[in-house]
Design a protein around this motif. Structure first.
Motif, PDB file in Angstrom:
ATOM      1  N   TRP A 182      27.347  -0.955  20.969  1.00  0.00           N
ATOM      2  CA  TRP A 182      27.449  -1.939  19.901  1.00  0.00           C
ATOM      3  C   TRP A 182      26.743  -3.221  20.309  1.00  0.00           C
ATOM      4  O   TRP A 182      26.950  -3.750  21.388  1.00  0.00           O
ATOM      5  CB  TRP A 182      28.916  -2.219  19.596  1.00  0.00           C
ATOM      6  N   ARG A 211      29.347  -6.422  20.577  1.00  0.00           N
ATOM      7  CA  ARG A 211      30.571  -6.295  21.353  1.00  0.00           C
ATOM      8  C   ARG A 211      30.251  -6.326  22.843  1.00  0.00           C
ATOM      9  O   ARG A 211      29.116  -6.117  23.252  1.00  0.00           O
ATOM     10  CB  ARG A 211      31.305  -4.987  21.018  1.00  0.00           C
ATOM     11  N   MET A 231      36.443  -3.155  24.853  1.00  0.00           N
ATOM     12  CA  MET A 231      35.836  -2.984  23.540  1.00  0.00           C
ATOM     13  C   MET A 231      36.462  -1.825  22.764  1.00  0.00           C
ATOM     14  O   MET A 231      36.148  -1.619  21.599  1.00  0.00           O
ATOM     15  CB  MET A 231      34.329  -2.756  23.679  1.00  0.00           C
TER      16      MET A 231
END
Length: 312
Positions: free
Chosen positions: A224, A227, A270
């Motif tokens: 991501w 993130r 995360m």
């Protein structure tokens, strides 16, 4: 400079050789330290080249980062015959009078000397040029010889000066040192996982990337862009390692409290946590840690304590 030292005559040789040193001084925007980079061309033997840093802070004590700790040392009581005051460190030093401080970050320069009786002068060794491990040539001289230790070559060095309030802890110098030591690395790629570029299409256009299209080999794996894998909260908590466990089944985070007081440590990942344990250095669990969702609840790390956290 003299070409070498004549140990039999106990004096420098009359021959001279040229030694060169180049310095680049850099102050970057939004960076709180002053960076010094240099290259020393060493052609002389049997000598030491040091950089003297005048901090302008009258303090007889200095803080030095060491493996898994920060120690405080005095510059008093040296013996010119047996102890000239040379001390080791692991990359960060701090001189402070309690109100203001100056931290010195050094990359690959592990020897310093806080000069006795000085107004905050720290001598950093840039080049130590010796042909023997020990200068007592009367005891097995051949055993102690190491000619390559004369360092007759170009030697790069890098350091920084970081002014701040208070001492190493109050000035957040440990976190700044990590940013100096391990700067952020940036990498970009196509937003579409099926697109990648590599190689060069032709010698005449070597700078033009060539794009390819393929189906992702591991479509279930996705990084991501907005993130972060792990977020750590804890003042003076220094991360030493983040890796896979030796059996490959879990992640292992190793850190230590470099501060003088106990600190609370918490972690956020995360993704949701399945299990989390406080572990020994050999990664065997000691006790489970309390967690909720993707967060490990705060727990106390004692001053100077090394902790290993295993999680998945």
């Amino acid at each position: 400079m003299p070409e070498a030292y004549d140990f039999a005559a106990e004096r420098r040789t009359p021959e001279r050789v040229e030694n060169r040193i180049r310095l680049a001084l850099t102050l970057r925007k939004d960076t709180p330290w002053f960076e010094i980079e240099g290259v020393a061309l060493n052609r002389s033997r049997d000598h030491r080249l040091r950089l003297l840093i005048r901090a302008g802070i009258a303090s007889k004590r200095i803080q030095a980062l060491t493996p898994f700790d920060v120690v405080e040392r005095s510059n008093e009581g040296y013996s010119p015959k047996w102890d000239e005051g040379d001390r080791p460190h692991s990359g960060a030093l701090c001189l402070s009078d309690g109100r203001r401080g100056l931290s010195i970050f050094a990359e690959g320069l592990p020897e310093y000397n806080h000069l006795e009786g000085s107004d905050g002068i720290v001598a950093l060794t840039l080049v130590r040029s010796t042909g023997a491990i020990h200068n007592n040539r009367s005891v097995s001289p051949d055993h102690w010889m190491c000619p390559e230790n004369q360092c007759l070559r170009e030697i790069d060095f890098r350091l920084a000066l970081y002014p701040h309030e208070g001492d190493m802890y109050g000035g957040n110098a440990l976190a700044q040192y990590r940013l100096f030591q391990i700067p952020l690395l940036a990498h970009y790629d196509a937003a579409d996982q099926k697109i990648f570029h590599s190689g060069r299409p032709a010698v005449q256009a070597a700078g033009v990337p060539q794009f390819f299209f393929r189906e992702p080999e591991f479509p279930e794996i996705r990084l991501w862009g907005d993130r972060q894998f792990l977020e750590l909260h804890g003042r003076n908590i220094v991360v030493s390692a983040l890796k896979r466990s030796e059996d490959g089944k879990r992640y292992v985070l190793r850190c230590f409290n470099a501060g003088p007081r106990d600190e609370a440590l918490s972690l956020a990942l995360m993704r949701p946590i399945a299990s989390a344990d406080l572990a020994y250095l050999e990664e065997k669990p000691i006790r489970p840690l309390v967690f909720s969702g993707n967060t490990i609840e705060p727990f106390i790390v004692k001053a100077g304590e090394i902790v290993t956290i295993a999680f998945d």
